[in-house]
Design an enzyme around this catalytic site. Structure first.
Site, PDB file in Angstrom:
ATOM      1  N   ASP A 134       0.796  -1.229   0.000  1.00 51.35           N
ATOM      2  CA  ASP A 134       0.000   0.000   0.000  1.00 51.35           C
ATOM      3  C   ASP A 134       0.833   1.286   0.000  1.00 51.35           C
ATOM      4  OD1 ASP A 134      -2.391   1.519   0.057  1.00 51.35           O
ATOM      5  OD2 ASP A 134      -2.234   1.732   2.218  1.00 51.35           O
ATOM      6  N   CYS A 188     -16.944  -6.863 -15.073  1.00 50.13           N
ATOM      7  CA  CYS A 188     -17.971  -5.934 -14.585  1.00 50.13           C
ATOM      8  C   CYS A 188     -19.110  -5.781 -15.598  1.00 50.13           C
ATOM      9  CB  CYS A 188     -17.359  -4.564 -14.293  1.00 50.13           C
ATOM     10  SG  CYS A 188     -16.306  -4.511 -12.827  1.00 50.13           S
ATOM     11  N   CYS A 214     -14.017  11.275  -2.394  1.00 46.62           N
ATOM     12  CA  CYS A 214     -14.223   9.933  -1.855  1.00 46.62           C
ATOM     13  C   CYS A 214     -14.328   9.975  -0.330  1.00 46.62           C
ATOM     14  CB  CYS A 214     -13.066   9.033  -2.284  1.00 46.62           C
ATOM     15  SG  CYS A 214     -13.149   7.365  -1.616  1.00 46.62           S
ATOM     16  N   CYS A 240     -14.934   3.862   3.846  1.00 45.42           N
ATOM     17  CA  CYS A 240     -16.276   3.711   3.294  1.00 45.42           C
ATOM     18  C   CYS A 240     -16.318   2.414   2.495  1.00 45.42           C
ATOM     19  CB  CYS A 240     -16.618   4.901   2.387  1.00 45.42           C
ATOM     20  SG  CYS A 240     -18.239   4.798   1.596  1.00 45.42           S
TER      21      CYS A 240
END
Length: 381
Positions: A134, A188, A214, A240
């Site tokens: 990350d 998708c 966001c 979120c």
């Protein structure tokens, strides 16, 4: 060295140590991602938390001498909270996103990468690695996509057929020439449920995120929450999950193979009012192992205040008045002032009028005025 056989052995070993998915990618420059990052930068869509040098983010040879391949891994994390405490009037609760449940995933994924690197070193003495989780230079999503871990979804997450998008990602650049795996086809299709569900319209187009809108990013900022988003936060304290929970592929996905990822219900869904006065020591003891604690307690407390306003929790008025009067941090005083106006009531209005007479910080005074405006609107109605 038979690198084909070594690759097979590495895959087998990875499964034995609890790595849920592993893939191998070339170390060629990520040109498509580079173009996307340049466009993100031009549009002002970046969060500011990323590595700022786009060249380093997309050219492995700039951060590792002699790269030959990249190994990507994924660990699946839980999506459901067993025995979740229920909030009720006077005892409202906030929520940490799923990626912040259990022990900080940076620690967990790095442990797996280190274990894997030790195994490879035992097989190839001249092997070298650069491990990233990350916070490294490379874009985890781009590496995982190239390595066949999953496809890059419209919600900007890597989506795997087995675990959905509930996976932590990590990678290691190596000087060993492994045969790359085949990237996965996008699955998708015509679905846009994640984009439709996003509370702030942050998914501006498939696979493109305006981080400045966001909620996951906004909950991590330390300043005043922009007015536009204050009523969008709900009871979120950190992160979120909406673009994940709305994804049909994630339906029913809940993996609990890693004990360290198991959430403590009272920690990840805590009572809001106690957060307002939590000490630094108490915060570290209760929340220090969560990835959601990395920015400290201030953003969490600000978000708790916004959550109390969201619930219009009148039982919190006294505690919010204490924050307005006594907290040394202008952001919390100001946010409390706005929340008091949102909740309403004579006690809240009186406290705002008194604070207006003694407050010296201009930004807080602006927030007090915003709080008082709620009462003016009610009077007009």
């Amino acid at each position: 060295m038979d690198y084909g056989k070594l690759k097979e052995d590495i895959i087998a070993y990875s499964k034995s140590i609890g790595i849920d998915k592993i893939g191998f990618a070339s170390s060629d420059p990520f040109i498509e991602m580079k173009n996307l990052l340049i466009r993100q930068q031009e549009l002002g869509y970046q969060s500011g938390f990323e590595e700022k040098d786009i060249e380093k983010r997309t050219h492995p040879e700039l951060i590792f001498e002699g790269p030959r391949s990249i190994i990507a891994i994924a660990l699946a994390y839980p999506s459901k909270l067993p025995d979740a405490p229920r909030g009720k009037k006077g005892e409202r609760r906030g929520i940490f996103c799923r990626a912040s449940w259990g022990i900080d995933y940076h620690v967990l994924v790095r442990e797996k990468l280190e274990d894997l690197a030790r195994y490879i070193e035992g097989r190839v003495k001249q092997s070298r690695f650069k491990l990233m989780v990350d916070t490294g230079e490379l874009v985890d999503r781009a590496v995982a996509e190239r390595a066949g871990i999953g496809w890059s979804g419209k919600n900007c997450s890597i989506i795997t057929p087995e675990f959905g998008s509930y996976v932590y990602l990590g990678e290691m650049i190596t000087n060993l020439p492994f045969e790359p795996d085949t990237p996965m086809l996008d699955q998708c299709g015509d679905c846009n449920k994640c984009r439709d569900a996003c509370p702030t319209g942050a998914l501006v187009q498939p696979g493109q995120l305006d981080a400045q809108r966001c909620i996951a990013f906004l909950t991590q900022t330390k300043g005043f929450m922009p007015d536009e988003f204050r009523t969008k936060i709900g009871n979120r304290l950190y992160g979120c999950d909406t673009c994940q929970t709305s994804c049909p592929i994630n339906k029913g996905k809940d993996f609990r193979e890693h004990p360290k990822m198991e959430p403590a219900p009272e920690v990840v869904k805590p009572l809001l009012i106690p957060l307002l006065k939590i000490s630094n020591r108490e915060f570290r003891e209760s929340y220090g192992e969560l990835s959601g604690s990395w920015r400290g307690k201030k953003p969490i407390q600000r978000n708790a205040i916004l959550a109390l306003a969201h619930f219009k929790d009148s039982s919190a008025v006294g505690d919010l008045i204490d924050v307005l009067r006594k907290d040394v941090r202008p952001v919390l005083r100001g946010t409390a002032a706005w929340a008091l106006g949102k909740i309403g009531g004579d006690e809240a209005q009186e406290a705002l009028l008194k604070a207006q007479l003694v407050e010296e910080d201009n930004e807080v005074l602006v927030e007090i005025e915003k709080g008082l405006e709620f009462f003016a609107v009610k009077d007009e109605v």
